[in-house]
Every structure is written in C-alpha cells, then in structure tokens.
Write a protein that holds these residues in place. Structure first.
Motif, short mmCIF file in Angstrom:
data_model
loop_
_atom_site.label_atom_id
_atom_site.label_comp_id
_atom_site.label_asym_id
_atom_site.label_seq_id
_atom_site.Cartn_x
_atom_site.Cartn_y
_atom_site.Cartn_z
N PRO A 1 27.10 -9.83 -37.49
CA PRO A 1 28.56 -9.84 -37.33
C PRO A 1 29.20 -10.92 -38.19
O PRO A 1 28.70 -12.04 -38.25
N SER B 1 26.68 -15.19 -42.51
CA SER B 1 26.34 -13.84 -42.05
C SER B 1 26.59 -12.81 -43.15
O SER B 1 25.82 -11.85 -43.30
N ASP C 1 19.90 -15.98 -39.60
CA ASP C 1 21.26 -16.48 -39.61
C ASP C 1 21.26 -17.69 -38.67
O ASP C 1 21.14 -17.54 -37.46
#
Ligand SMILES: Nc1nc2c(ncn2[C@@H]2O[C@H](COP(=O)(O)OP(=O)(O)OP(=O)(O)O)[C@@H](O)[C@H]2O)c(=O)[nH]1
Ligand SMILES: [Mg+2]
Length: 396
Positions: free
Chosen positions: A76, A57, A101
């Motif tokens: 996040p 991430s 992601d």
C-alpha cells in the motif's frame, strides 16, 4: 538452418570438457542437477528503508514490476501508516526473492542500532535507503550502523520525475543539469555528515527505466556474491534492453547444462527421433525463459498497467508461438523439427567432447536439445525486446 545458433564457441566446449573430465555422463548430470537445485534454494532479501513518505512502498512495488494498486500483491502506498514491523513482499515470479518494506525512520529519538535490531538486520542481503529530498541525519546514522554490521547499503533519491516536471516549467531547462544539481546536493549533505565518497542513485519509481535505476541494478548485482547474482538478475524488472540482454546471457550459460541433464536422465524416447530426452525438464526451462523475460500473461498485464500501453498492443509484437503455448507436445515437435540440425552439431561433439560424443544416443539428444533451447531463447529474447520497445514507445 540458422548457422549462428549451431556455432559452439571454444569457451563453451572448454567448459563442458572440464565439467566432464574424469566423469561419466551420469555423474556429471547429478552434479548439474545439484547445481540447479541449489540455485532454486538461494534466497535474496532486500530491505527498503527511509523516512515516512519517501517512497519506500512505491519502490518495493516498482522493483517487482508491479503498479501500486494490485490487490493482494502491491504494497500500500500514499497512506501514512507507521508500523514497526517489516513487511515482506514476494516477487511475483520468483518466490525466493523477497523485498522488505521496513518501517519509516527519522522520529526525533531515532536510534539506528535499535532500529536495525528491531528489523532483524541479519536477514537482508543489502539495504536501500530512500530519501525524497536531502538525506537527513537519521539516514546517515543508519548507513553508518549498517556498515558496522558489515552489510551493504545504497542511497536512493526518489521522486526525480517530480523534480524534473517542476524544473521543466522554467526557462532554459536542462535535464542533465537538473539531475547533476540534485545529485551534488545529496552528495554534499552526505559528505557534511562524514560519509566518505557517497554514491546516490536518482530514480523515479513511476518511471523506472529513466535516470539511475539501470545503474543501481548493475551495481547491486556486481556487489552481490556470485551465487546470488543470477537470482537478482533474473528477477529484475524488464525495463531496459540492457537487462534483457544480460538475462539472455545468463540463461544461455545454462543451456548446455540443461541439455546434458535432459539427455542423461532421458526416459521417454521421441518417436521418429533416435534420441531420448526428458521433455519435462525442457518445458520447465522454456517456461523459465518467458517468465524471466516477462512474456507471460500476468507480466504483460503488469507492464501494460505501468506504461499505459494496452496489453493487446504489447501482444501484437510477439512472434514466437511459444508465447501462446508451451507443453510437452510443443517441445517434442520442436525437437523433431530440429533433429537434423542437431545431428550436424553432434559430429562436432564427437570430435571435441569425448564423453558426450561416445554415447551415440546421448550425444544426439544432447546436441538436438541444446540447439532447440538456443532457438527458443533467441526467439523469446527477441520478443521481449520488441515488447519493451513497444511499451516504451520506441520505434520497433
Ligand atoms: N512522482 C513520484 N511520486 C512518488 C514516487 N515514489 C513515491 N511517490 C509518491 O509518494 C507518496 C508516498 O509514497 P509511498 O511509497 O507510500 O512512501 P512510503 O515511504 O512507503 O511511506 P510510508 O509507508 O508512509 O512511510 C505516494 O503518493 C507515492 O505515489 C516517485 O518515484 N515519483
Ligand atoms: Mg509505505
């Protein structure tokens, strides 16, 4: 007048001649318009995968020029959240660039083929496989399976800044030696797992400009199909002077096409100018320049967050007035200012490029516009360079 800007090299003249051969200006313009429209539709889908906690991430964010804590935009990081769904993150400036992601890999019963089916592997242009230590067998299985599927992948070893920081505490620290050791260790592991001549890119998502990120970018770009290279290049984070320079070259290659288009579809005659150009096209193109160079408000703020240099200090090195204001009025003013120079270039076109030269008004518009865009690009590229040097604390 800046003579350098007026020079049109033979290669460009040749390119324009070829594009216009056996065509009218209008049909050439239609073709160019198609080209730009198609370019806008080109999508790039980049998959980021690797073990849980490896820094996927963080990479997704850094690649898009973002920090880890921008509400609604950042992926996040730091939390362990295992989901089997790929999450798509749009590039903040280029919505056709999508960074995915992917769920973490490496559970004991990991099956590379099932994983790839699950994440819809066909969708991606290439995969980035991230490890923060050695590459484990799950990484290798995945790479092999990706290869089977005729897709590309890149091995990235992340968190290099952590390693360097730890090694620095030791006596006789040698950064290059440390980097070589990490690289050799990763390569050895991969070779032992039967990966033939692997390449590993060492990066820090927190300091993208260091280590191998520039090399990774160049490699990805080179290995993409031609029509996708341009899209990747413009969307790259502005973290090295080399990238800025390559962006400039890519944008430069489009200048004559834009100028021709704006002259050919000319609707609005400019007062005081014996030329008509489509000002809207030019405003859009110049806006594209400063977005590609990251000179817009939002990008400068992101750069400031990532480098801890106050945004006011970054703005202080900007010289081009274009950074503050770009509108139809500004473009018209620029065109008027440059008309004289444009006419001089026109003589050159009349003798060298018959179609453009033969249309007096079209020729003037073309030459003036080309000259103006070139000037704007030069100015903004220089600003971008200064901002970057300031951000990276290099002497300006
Ligand atoms: N120093 C340093 N820390 C990093 C780097 N990349 C990631 N980290 C840190 O490593 C931790 C995990 O990073 P994430 O990006 O959340 O990792 P992830 O692979 O997305 O993790 P999951 O989503 O849980 O699978 C975070 O605390 C990051 O700040 C890096 O290049 N350098
Ligand atoms: Mg994550």
């Amino acid at each position: 007048m800046d003579d350098e800007t007026c020079i049109i090299d033979d290669a460009e003249v040749q390119e324009i001649r070829e594009a216009l051969e056996n065509q009218t200006l209008a049909s050439a313009a239609t073709k160019i318009q198609d080209y730009f429209e198609r370019l806008e539709l080109v999508e790039l889908n980049i998959a980021v995968t690797g073990e849980s906690g490896s820094g996927k991430s963080s990479f997704v964010n850094a690649f898009r020029g973002l920090g880890d804590d921008i509400d609604g935009l950042s992926a996040p990081t730091g939390v362990v959240e295992t989901t089997m769904e790929p999450t798509m993150y749009l590039h903040p400036k280029y919505s056709n660039v999508k960074v995915w992601d992917l769920p973490g890999i490496g559970t004991p019963n990991f099956k590379a083929d099932e994983y790839l089916e699950q994440v819809k592997f066909q969708r991606y242009d290439f995969f980035i496989i991230i490890a923060s230590e050695r590459f484990k067998s799950s990484n290798v299985q995945l790479a092999m399976e990706i290869q089977q599927m005729k897709k590309k992948f890149y091995f990235v070893r992340s968190k290099i800044d952590d390693n360097i920081r730890a090694e620095k505490r030791k006596k006789g620290f040698d950064q290059q030696k440390t980097l070589d050791q990490i690289r050799q260790d990763c390569i050895k592991g991969l070779v032992e797992s039967n990966v033939a001549s692997p390449t590993v890119f060492l990066i820090s998502s927190h300091e993208l400009q260091l280590f191998d990120f520039p090399l990774l970018e160049e490699t990805m770009e080179r290995e993409l199909p031609k029509h996708k290279q341009h899209v990747l290049l413009l969307s790259l984070p502005n973290m090295t002077l080399a990238i800025n320079q390559r962006k400039k070259e890519a944008l430069q290659a489009n200048i004559w096409k834009m100028a021709l288009l704006s002259a050919a579809v000319a609707a609005v005659p400019i007062p005081g100018l014996s030329a008509a150009v489509d000002v809207g096209i030019l405003v859009k193109e110049i806006t594209r320049y400063y977005e590609a160079f990251g000179l817009d408000e939002e990008s400068l703020q992101n750069l400031s967050n990532n480098t801890d240099v106050p945004v006011e200090e970054l703005k202080a090195v900007l010289k081009s007035p274009l950074n503050k204001e770009i509108s139809a009025d500004v473009v018209i003013k620029l065109l008027t200012k440059m008309a004289g120079a444009g006419v001089m270039v026109l003589e050159y076109f009349i003798s060298n490029i018959p179609v453009v030269g033969s249309m007096a008004a079209g020729g003037i518009s073309f030459a003036t516009t080309r000259y103006m865009l070139q000037k704007c690009l030069d100015e903004l590229a220089e600003d971008a360079q200064n901002v970057l040097m300031r951000a990276l604390q290099t002497e300006v």
